[in-house]
Scaffold this motif. Structure first.
Motif, mmCIF file in Angstrom:
data_model
loop_
_atom_site.group_PDB
_atom_site.id
_atom_site.type_symbol
_atom_site.label_atom_id
_atom_site.label_comp_id
_atom_site.label_asym_id
_atom_site.label_seq_id
_atom_site.Cartn_x
_atom_site.Cartn_y
_atom_site.Cartn_z
ATOM 1 N N VAL A 26 47.001 22.795 17.626
ATOM 2 C CA VAL A 26 46.257 22.493 19.014
ATOM 3 C C VAL A 26 46.888 21.185 19.618
ATOM 4 O O VAL A 26 47.078 20.198 19.321
ATOM 5 C CB VAL A 26 44.652 22.279 18.667
ATOM 6 C CG1 VAL A 26 44.048 21.995 20.048
ATOM 7 C CG2 VAL A 26 44.157 23.442 18.019
ATOM 8 N N GLU A 32 46.794 19.297 23.805
ATOM 9 C CA GLU A 32 46.252 19.229 24.964
ATOM 10 C C GLU A 32 47.299 19.092 25.987
ATOM 11 O O GLU A 32 48.305 18.396 25.732
ATOM 12 C CB GLU A 32 45.707 17.704 25.181
ATOM 13 C CG GLU A 32 44.308 17.662 24.470
ATOM 14 C CD GLU A 32 43.119 18.617 24.783
ATOM 15 O OE1 GLU A 32 42.842 18.636 26.132
ATOM 16 O OE2 GLU A 32 42.246 19.241 24.235
ATOM 17 N N THR A 53 44.025 23.418 27.031
ATOM 18 C CA THR A 53 44.167 23.186 25.487
ATOM 19 C C THR A 53 45.042 24.661 24.934
ATOM 20 O O THR A 53 44.687 25.695 25.699
ATOM 21 C CB THR A 53 43.021 23.384 24.616
ATOM 22 O OG1 THR A 53 42.230 22.217 25.173
ATOM 23 C CG2 THR A 53 43.271 23.002 23.006
#
Length: 127
Positions: free
Chosen positions: A25, A27, A50
């Motif tokens: 993951v 940002e 995201t």
């Protein structure tokens, strides 16, 4: 499932679990996201974006309040429809379509051009 009692969860444990499942993951520092439909554009200015990569399958989450405008409104205000003209298919998009479908990069680029840069339509066309 995500922790006992208290109603909360530990973000570090969640991140660790996701890594164990092969999910990354990130940002993204996005300035703008535009979602184009047949008739309108949803323009998210300064959204929270995201990217989640689960073993090669990327998913994007966009959080924000969009401004809705009719298609073509951006072009009329002087903004280009595609920077660089018709051939402005991003290399990242070509790579995503090629990876997803097993097609060559030239086949993926041709499918994207045929479908005006629409990733989903290009993938469906090649599958």
């Amino acid at each position: 499932m995500f922790g006992g009692g208290g109603g909360g969860f530990n973000p570090q444990k969640m991140e660790q679990m996701m890594k164990q499942m092969g999910i990354d993951v990130d940002e993204l520092d996005a300035e703008e996201v535009i979602i184009r439909t047949e008739d309108t554009e949803l323009v998210f200015s300064s959204p929270d974006v995201t990217r989640m990569d689960a073993r090669g399958q990327e998913t994007y989450q966009v959080i924000g309040s969009p401004e809705e405008r009719e298609r073509g409104a951006g072009e009329e205000s002087g903004e280009p429809a595609l920077e660089g003209g018709e051939d402005a298919i991003p290399d990242d998009d070509v790579e995503i379509v090629a990876t997803r479908t097993g097609a060559t990069e030239s086949e993926a680029r041709a499918a994207l051009e045929r479908h005006d840069g629409d990733l989903a339509a290009a993938v469906e066309y090649l599958e």
